[in-house]
Design a protein around this motif. Structure first.
Motif, mmCIF file in Angstrom:
data_model
loop_
_atom_site.group_PDB
_atom_site.id
_atom_site.type_symbol
_atom_site.label_atom_id
_atom_site.label_comp_id
_atom_site.label_asym_id
_atom_site.label_seq_id
_atom_site.Cartn_x
_atom_site.Cartn_y
_atom_site.Cartn_z
ATOM 1 N N ASN A 213 16.244 -69.675 36.699
ATOM 2 C CA ASN A 213 16.332 -69.654 35.231
ATOM 3 C C ASN A 213 17.406 -70.599 34.711
ATOM 4 O OD1 ASN A 213 14.307 -67.725 35.103
ATOM 5 N ND2 ASN A 213 15.758 -66.033 35.260
ATOM 6 N N GLY A 214 17.404 -71.810 35.211
ATOM 7 C CA GLY A 214 18.351 -72.812 34.751
ATOM 8 C C GLY A 214 19.654 -72.823 35.507
ATOM 9 N N ASN A 215 19.848 -71.873 36.390
ATOM 10 C CA ASN A 215 21.050 -71.817 37.217
ATOM 11 C C ASN A 215 20.634 -71.687 38.679
ATOM 12 O OD1 ASN A 215 23.146 -71.796 35.061
ATOM 13 N ND2 ASN A 215 22.113 -69.917 34.471
ATOM 14 N N TRP A 216 21.520 -71.206 39.507
ATOM 15 C CA TRP A 216 21.214 -70.920 40.899
ATOM 16 C C TRP A 216 21.620 -69.478 41.193
ATOM 17 C CZ3 TRP A 216 24.558 -75.721 42.253
ATOM 18 C CH2 TRP A 216 23.832 -76.882 41.995
ATOM 19 N N TYR A 217 21.279 -69.017 42.385
ATOM 20 C CA TYR A 217 21.662 -67.662 42.794
ATOM 21 C C TYR A 217 22.194 -67.718 44.220
ATOM 22 C CZ TYR A 217 21.530 -62.589 42.120
ATOM 23 O OH TYR A 217 21.882 -61.272 41.925
ATOM 24 N N GLY A 218 23.320 -67.052 44.439
ATOM 25 C CA GLY A 218 23.887 -66.949 45.780
ATOM 26 C C GLY A 218 23.509 -65.618 46.393
ATOM 27 N N LEU A 219 24.484 -64.927 46.958
ATOM 28 C CA LEU A 219 24.242 -63.591 47.502
ATOM 29 C C LEU A 219 24.739 -62.574 46.488
ATOM 30 C CD1 LEU A 219 25.301 -64.019 51.253
ATOM 31 C CD2 LEU A 219 23.047 -64.321 50.208
ATOM 32 N N GLY A 220 23.818 -61.987 45.739
ATOM 33 C CA GLY A 220 24.173 -60.968 44.767
ATOM 34 C C GLY A 220 24.879 -61.491 43.540
ATOM 35 N N ILE A 221 24.807 -62.801 43.275
ATOM 36 C CA ILE A 221 25.572 -63.369 42.170
ATOM 37 C C ILE A 221 24.888 -64.623 41.632
ATOM 38 C CG2 ILE A 221 27.042 -64.843 43.600
ATOM 39 C CD1 ILE A 221 29.397 -63.928 41.817
ATOM 40 N N THR A 222 24.971 -64.795 40.302
ATOM 41 C CA THR A 222 24.449 -66.000 39.670
ATOM 42 C C THR A 222 25.491 -67.104 39.723
ATOM 43 O OG1 THR A 222 23.037 -64.740 38.169
ATOM 44 C CG2 THR A 222 23.590 -66.979 37.512
ATOM 45 N N LEU A 223 25.048 -68.304 40.070
ATOM 46 C CA LEU A 223 25.912 -69.482 40.168
ATOM 47 C C LEU A 223 25.522 -70.445 39.060
ATOM 48 C CD1 LEU A 223 25.391 -69.995 44.015
ATOM 49 C CD2 LEU A 223 27.166 -68.610 42.912
ATOM 50 N N ILE A 224 26.491 -70.834 38.243
ATOM 51 C CA ILE A 224 26.190 -71.718 37.125
ATOM 52 C C ILE A 224 26.104 -73.154 37.625
ATOM 53 C CG2 ILE A 224 26.865 -72.445 34.812
ATOM 54 C CD1 ILE A 224 26.145 -69.444 35.184
ATOM 55 N N ASP A 225 24.932 -73.765 37.463
ATOM 56 C CA ASP A 225 24.686 -75.133 37.909
ATOM 57 C C ASP A 225 25.422 -76.112 36.993
ATOM 58 O OD1 ASP A 225 23.699 -77.533 38.796
ATOM 59 O OD2 ASP A 225 21.674 -77.211 38.040
ATOM 60 N N GLY A 226 26.138 -77.060 37.575
ATOM 61 C CA GLY A 226 26.727 -78.112 36.766
ATOM 62 C C GLY A 226 28.165 -78.451 37.067
ATOM 63 N N GLN A 227 28.902 -77.568 37.686
ATOM 64 C CA GLN A 227 30.306 -77.863 37.959
ATOM 65 C C GLN A 227 30.734 -77.194 39.260
ATOM 66 O OE1 GLN A 227 32.988 -77.125 34.688
ATOM 67 N NE2 GLN A 227 34.764 -76.922 36.016
ATOM 68 N N ASP A 228 31.303 -77.973 40.170
ATOM 69 C CA ASP A 228 31.799 -77.451 41.440
ATOM 70 C C ASP A 228 33.314 -77.390 41.426
ATOM 71 O OD1 ASP A 228 29.251 -77.285 42.342
ATOM 72 O OD2 ASP A 228 29.390 -78.907 43.808
ATOM 73 N N PHE A 229 33.829 -76.562 42.305
ATOM 74 C CA PHE A 229 35.269 -76.498 42.536
ATOM 75 C C PHE A 229 35.479 -76.233 44.012
ATOM 76 C CE2 PHE A 229 39.239 -73.961 42.819
ATOM 77 C CZ PHE A 229 40.128 -74.931 42.373
ATOM 78 N N GLN A 230 36.200 -77.121 44.676
ATOM 79 C CA GLN A 230 36.475 -77.008 46.111
ATOM 80 C C GLN A 230 35.191 -76.837 46.919
ATOM 81 O OE1 GLN A 230 39.362 -73.805 46.316
ATOM 82 N NE2 GLN A 230 41.066 -75.178 45.834
ATOM 83 N N GLY A 231 34.151 -77.587 46.519
ATOM 84 C CA GLY A 231 32.935 -77.655 47.310
ATOM 85 C C GLY A 231 31.898 -76.597 47.049
ATOM 86 N N PHE A 232 32.134 -75.725 46.051
ATOM 87 C CA PHE A 232 31.169 -74.674 45.731
ATOM 88 C C PHE A 232 31.128 -74.491 44.218
ATOM 89 C CE2 PHE A 232 32.387 -73.882 50.086
ATOM 90 C CZ PHE A 232 31.175 -73.562 50.695
ATOM 91 N N PRO A 233 30.062 -73.880 43.692
ATOM 92 C CA PRO A 233 29.990 -73.694 42.242
ATOM 93 C C PRO A 233 31.240 -73.003 41.694
ATOM 94 C CG PRO A 233 27.871 -73.216 43.221
ATOM 95 C CD PRO A 233 28.829 -73.421 44.361
ATOM 96 N N SER A 234 31.705 -73.490 40.553
ATOM 97 C CA SER A 234 32.937 -72.970 39.968
ATOM 98 C C SER A 234 32.725 -71.655 39.229
ATOM 99 C CB SER A 234 33.531 -73.995 38.999
ATOM 100 O OG SER A 234 34.656 -73.471 38.336
ATOM 101 N N ASP A 235 31.623 -71.557 38.479
ATOM 102 C CA ASP A 235 31.423 -70.417 37.584
ATOM 103 C C ASP A 235 30.452 -69.417 38.200
ATOM 104 O OD1 ASP A 235 33.044 -71.862 35.958
ATOM 105 O OD2 ASP A 235 31.514 -72.351 34.465
ATOM 106 N N LEU A 236 30.894 -68.172 38.315
ATOM 107 C CA LEU A 236 30.110 -67.100 38.924
ATOM 108 C C LEU A 236 29.966 -65.970 37.912
ATOM 109 C CD1 LEU A 236 32.102 -66.846 42.305
ATOM 110 C CD2 LEU A 236 30.386 -68.545 41.675
ATOM 111 N N THR A 237 28.784 -65.370 37.847
ATOM 112 C CA THR A 237 28.563 -64.337 36.846
ATOM 113 C C THR A 237 27.441 -63.400 37.263
ATOM 114 O OG1 THR A 237 28.170 -63.955 34.477
ATOM 115 C CG2 THR A 237 26.894 -65.708 35.521
ATOM 116 N N HIS A 238 27.372 -62.270 36.616
ATOM 117 C CA HIS A 238 26.243 -61.341 36.759
ATOM 118 C C HIS A 238 26.353 -60.293 35.666
ATOM 119 C CE1 HIS A 238 22.851 -59.406 38.684
ATOM 120 N NE2 HIS A 238 22.875 -60.306 39.650
#
Length: 643
Positions: A562-587
């Motif tokens: 739905n316009g973002n990505w999904y990790g394990l049990g968490i939504t990952l906001i596509d568009g910005q990384d920090f230290q090699g992984f998505p910066s913004d996490l939400t649910h």
């Protein structure tokens, strides 16, 4: 931080898109304080005096001594089957940044759900800081010497800038009906207060208590420019700038959070703000229940709904590190083959037929946790009877419920599936030989210091549980789910925020202890990969071709969610990384009468937890009100003040 593009498609538990202690951090400046002011920093020296035992020595001894300048504020007690078996110790301390931290540690040998039915906790203000300085217990007259009562005395620490411990004259006590004999009071030496608690026990019951005492010292400290005062001031402004819609034209009225709770006609809410990877504000609004009219407070539990999935994913990572597993790459077919007539075996046989019979070979734990297993059953819902949310009924179906079935081949598309999460839960129970409730409570919540939160089933006897009946005629009896992964967590919002700070600190708690391996933290944040990803080794996105990106050292095609990505049990906001992984996490999570949401920005090291109890949605003059709308109003204010 950016405005999140999260689809507000919320169905039941679906949402598209908090060491053995807990800590509450408060900033305690004067009304006109600035970052340059000095303050009195209270700390302890290493010379510790141990009192005698009040009561009886046991065959075993437990010592709670958290260190780091912590002083004992009080104790909670509980017993099961007449056996005293639980003590929660409350502590306070100041940091060199003028943060007061309140936290608890616990001793628990109960074989049941002990929470603390007797509470002896001294009040605390900035000018009257109380700490325990004496203790005595009451015993029964039987040979088992069970603790059946306790009395605590306190002293004032640094009252009127004295730099000393002065007797307060305050005492707190309780006694049970079979309290027969009060034992000798054990007192800290003059000028000292308790920094440790010794529990004498037999392994089954508590028999005596003693204190470890030391002298506090005070020095003047000037905080640096990164003092949390700025975050506190921003939250104070945010709290008064909640913009609630008043008509369909987009007009809004500015109000406080308390006023917004009343306007949306929900019972209550708790908001926790994270700044600089630590909790900077915790606020409680409204009541736990319209019926009881008891205020929400630091002990209130909320239905976490789908935010439970993130905690469940952590549990599966922990299980994957154990011999029993299951590993993330374990397929449901492998589990079915190895466990004849198990629930997973029957599910595979019943639901995967014809050209879909090979799907279970590709449906792994990882796919189940990331909603990329190609399964239906978006949400599992809640009920007031067990059968509707029974694991077997969810997976196999019953009546008009067809159970959890395949929609597409695994590893191709994102389809949010509470049913798939439930299949992962079934695999955990098969491989570990334990219930999900037992595993998550004892292998996740307790080690992470979430001693109030629980995966136990919601019931009417839980006085701290927030209830959702807020408008019209409705039942105050909580709905629940007997399965746990999809939405079974009853969460204390502050503890949940504490869990998020551990993620922000790469798996370390506030003391620097590694609670969750860094590799597991990174695994949570790795986008689910399309089955046709090349998996080529890489160190940067530029190493990967086409639409592939480099995460976890491999080139993958993240599956769109739905316009973002999904990790394990968490939504990952596509568009910005920090230290090699998505910066913004939400649910987020939703039930009929509850709303939960969290967001963390790893780059800015801030975040928010919002939990609301009350009718989910209702309309007035075409405007949406209720728990969902209130959560959005608070979230919008957070983005304005913590950009």
């Amino acid at each position: 931080m950016r405005t999140l593009t999260i689809a507000l498609s919320l169905i039941l538990f679906g949402y598209q898109a908090y060491i053995p202690d807990k800590r509450t951090v408060h900033y305690q400046p004067s009304p006109t304080a600035s970052a340059a002011e000095t303050f009195r920093y209270i700390y302890s020296i290493n010379e510790v005096h141990t009192t005698g035992v009040s009561g009886y020595k046991g065959s075993k001894q437990d010592v709670q001594e958290p260190g780091s300048n912590a002083f004992l504020q009080g104790l909670e007690f509980d017993e099961k089957s007449d056996k005293p078996c639980f003590i929660r110790a409350h502590w306070w301390r100041y940091t060199a940044e003028n943060l007061r931290e309140d936290f608890t540690t616990f001793f628990d040998i109960c074989k049941g759900d002990a929470k603390g039915d007797q509470s002896l906790i001294f009040s605390y203000t900035d000018t009257l800081r109380q700490a325990v300085d004496a203790i005595r217990v009451c015993s029964n007259n039987d040979k088992d010497h069970r603790l059946k009562g306790a009395e605590l005395s306190s002293g004032y620490v640094d009252r009127n800038d004295s730099g000393k411990v002065e007797n307060s004259g305050k005492k707190l006590s309780f006694d049970r009906p079979n309290c027969a004999s009060w034992k000798t009071t054990q007192t800290c030496p003059t000028g000292t207060a308790a920094v440790g608690l010794i529990t004498e026990h037999t392994g089954e019951e508590i028999t005596g208590l003693a204190l470890k005492c030391t002298e506090p010292f005070v020095k003047r400290v000037t905080p640096d420019e990164n003092s949390p005062i700025a975050a506190k001031e921003r939250f104070s402004k945010m709290e008064k700038d909640i913009r609630v819609s008043t008509d369909k034209t987009g007009a809004s009225e500015k109000m406080t959070i308390s006023e917004a709770v009343a306007c949306h006609e929900v019972n209550g809410a708790t908001v926790v703000v994270i700044d600089n990877a630590q909790i900077s504000a915790v606020r409680h609004y409204g009541v736990r229940s319209r019926k009881s009219n008891l205020a929400t407070n630091k002990d209130t539990l909320y239905q976490a709904a789908s935010t439970s999935k993130f905690v469940a994913a952590i549990g599966m990572l922990i299980a994957a590190g154990r011999d029993h597993g299951p590993k993330l790459g374990r397929s449901v077919q492998m589990t079915a083959n190895a466990n004849d007539d198990s629930l997973i075996d029957r599910w595979v046989d019943r639901q995967f037929n014809g050209d879909r019979s090979d799907y279970p070979k590709e449906i792994t734990v990882e796919r189940l946790l990331s909603h990329t297993a190609g399964l239906d059953t978006h949400g599992i819902g809640t009920a007031r009877i067990n059968s509707k949310t029974d694991m077997e009924n969810i997976l196999l179906g019953s009546g008009f419920n067809p159970g959890v079935k395949p929609l597409s081949a695994p590893g191709i598309l994102y389809d949010y599936s509470g049913g798939g999460i439930t299949a992962a839960e079934a695999m955990l129970e098969i491989h570990s030989g334990r219930t999900a409730t037992d595993f998550l409570n004892n292998e996740v919540l307790r080690p992470f210091g979430m001693t109030k939160s629980t995966f136990n089933t919601a019931n009417d006897s839980m006085i701290n549980l927030a209830r959702g009946c807020s408008r019209g005629i409705c039942s105050d009896t909580p709905e629940y789910t007997t399965v746990k992964f999809a939405g079974g967590l009853l969460a204390n919002p502050e503890e949940y925020a504490r869990l998020l700070t551990i993620i922000l600190n790469d798996g370390k708690d506030s003391s620097g202890k590694q609670i969750l391996p860094l590799a597991d933290v990174q695994r949570l944040m790795t986008p689910a990969a399309h089955i046709n990803s090349s998996q080529t080794p890489c160190t940067a996105h530029t190493n990967c071709g086409g639409v592939e990106k480099c995460y976890g050292g491999k080139c993958i095609m993240p599956i769109a969610a739905n316009g973002n990505w999904y990790g394990l049990g968490i939504t990952l906001i596509d568009g910005q990384d920090f230290q090699g992984f998505p910066s913004d996490l939400t649910h987020g999570g939703v039930q009929d009468n509850a709303r939960a949401f969290f967001f963390i920005d790893r780059a800015d090291r801030n975040g928010i937890v919002i939990m609301v109890n009350g009718e989910y949605s209702w309309k007035k003059k075409g405007v949406e009100y209720g728990a969902a709308a209130l959560e959005l109003d608070i979230r919008d204010a957070f983005y304005r003040y913590f950009p």
